[in-house]
Design a protein around this motif. Structure first.
Motif, short mmCIF file in Angstrom:
data_model
loop_
_atom_site.label_atom_id
_atom_site.label_comp_id
_atom_site.label_asym_id
_atom_site.label_seq_id
_atom_site.Cartn_x
_atom_site.Cartn_y
_atom_site.Cartn_z
N THR A 169 -1.91 10.20 2.24
CA THR A 169 -2.56 9.41 2.37
C THR A 169 -3.30 9.19 2.80
OG1 THR A 169 -1.23 8.50 3.95
CG2 THR A 169 -0.52 8.45 1.81
N ARG A 170 -4.27 9.62 3.75
CA ARG A 170 -5.21 9.19 5.22
C ARG A 170 -6.44 10.16 3.62
NH1 ARG A 170 -2.34 10.53 9.49
NH2 ARG A 170 -3.37 13.27 9.56
N GLU A 220 -7.02 8.43 0.82
CA GLU A 220 -7.53 6.44 0.68
C GLU A 220 -6.68 6.05 -0.03
OE1 GLU A 220 -11.52 6.16 -0.33
OE2 GLU A 220 -11.68 8.08 1.51
N VAL A 221 -4.55 6.03 0.84
CA VAL A 221 -4.13 5.36 -0.68
C VAL A 221 -3.40 4.62 1.24
CG1 VAL A 221 -4.64 5.90 -2.46
CG2 VAL A 221 -2.25 7.33 -1.44
N PRO A 222 -2.61 3.28 0.23
CA PRO A 222 -1.45 3.19 1.55
C PRO A 222 -0.50 4.12 2.06
CG PRO A 222 -1.73 1.30 0.06
CD PRO A 222 -2.34 2.58 -0.78
N ASP A 223 0.15 4.23 3.28
CA ASP A 223 1.11 4.79 3.57
C ASP A 223 2.39 4.61 2.93
OD1 ASP A 223 -0.30 6.38 5.72
OD2 ASP A 223 0.77 4.96 7.26
N GLY A 224 3.33 5.32 1.99
CA GLY A 224 4.58 5.28 1.71
C GLY A 224 4.19 5.44 -0.30
N THR A 225 2.84 5.63 -0.46
CA THR A 225 2.70 5.48 -1.86
C THR A 225 3.30 6.82 -2.54
OG1 THR A 225 0.54 5.18 -1.14
CG2 THR A 225 0.19 6.14 -3.22
N PRO A 232 1.83 10.97 5.22
CA PRO A 232 0.00 10.62 5.95
C PRO A 232 -0.79 11.59 5.72
CG PRO A 232 2.69 10.97 7.65
CD PRO A 232 2.96 11.73 6.14
#
Length: 259
Positions: free
Chosen positions: A125-126, A129-134, A122
């Motif tokens: 991803t923050r 700036e990509v979705p969680d789980g990427t 997490p």
């Protein structure tokens, strides 16, 4: 045969005995001002002591003013020389942090801990700036300075940068001989960082991080999280680095060099 300077039946702690033995060599002139003390591994082998005990002995000599640690070089007998910067130089605001203190250094060993496809955590991803789980690419490494763990880092790249980095690392030398392989992989794919934002916090490492760094509750450790971007503005790398500042203090110099 172990050096007889260490009396196994004495109530004096082993680290104190070793410190006294080294101080006696300094007093006798066997080790003079500016001489480099043997490495932790060499001392451990000679005296049949653990690395942690040797480290305590060297720290005690520093506290007593007998020796001084120079990051990236080792521990030296203190002389009358003026203090010079002894930290880990970080002068390029856009560079991958480890490139400033990389495996090309004669006292640095590099262990690759993780490498390959992974789900980005997490915090990454923050930053990216990509979705969680990427899913992306992960490169985890441990840097040892003169045999002592100094830096544990994890670098993560999002798609499509991940595929380019993975391919470049596969085609190169994972241990980083001749320069930092991650920086080279990013540059080879046209994703060389031109800017980096870092966040620094003092933290007490736990679990696998503490174990890898051989860090106890009182060990000074700095956690650095960073995100880097390329000339196009794309976010190309997120990193979490844990630095033992007693082993590798940081000297930060950002901008054009003075003089």
């Amino acid at each position: 045969m172990p050096d007889p300077s260490i009396d196994r039946s004495s109530p004096v702690p082993y680290y104190r005995q070793l410190a006294e033995a080294l101080a006696a060599q300094v007093a006798a002139g066997d080790l003079g001002p500016g001489d480099r003390l043997p490495s932790e591994s060499d001392l451990g082998g000679r005296y049949s002591l653990s690395r942690a005990t040797v480290r305590q002995a060297l720290a005690h000599l520093e506290e007593q003013g007998v020796a001084r640690r120079v990051a990236g070089r080792g521990v030296f007998v203190r002389g009358d020389e003026p203090d010079a910067p002894t930290g880990w130089p970080v002068t390029d605001p856009a560079a991958v942090l480890e490139a400033a203190y990389g495996p090309e250094h004669p006292l640095v060993e590099l262990e690759v801990r993780t490498r390959g496809e992974a789900v980005l955590p997490p915090w990454a991803t923050r930053l990216l700036e990509v979705p969680d789980g990427t899913r992306g690419h992960e490169l985890g490494r441990l840097h040892l300075l003169d045999g002592t763990p100094a830096l544990l880092s994890t670098h993560l790249q999002p798609p499509p940068v991940d595929a380019v980095v993975a391919a470049a690392l596969d085609a190169g030398t994972p241990d980083g001989r001749g320069g930092d392989p991650l920086a080279a992989a990013l540059a080879a794919g046209g994703h060389a960082p031109v800017g980096t934002r870092r966040s620094l916090h003092a933290r007490s490492p736990r679990g696998a991080v503490a174990e890898a760094l051989e860090a106890g509750p009182a060990t000074p450790v700095l956690r650095i999280r960073a995100v880097s971007w390329s000339r196009t503005g794309a976010l190309v790398d997120a990193a979490e680095s844990w630095v033992r500042t007693d082993v590798a203090p940081l000297d930060l110099e950002v901008g054009s060099p003075r003089g």
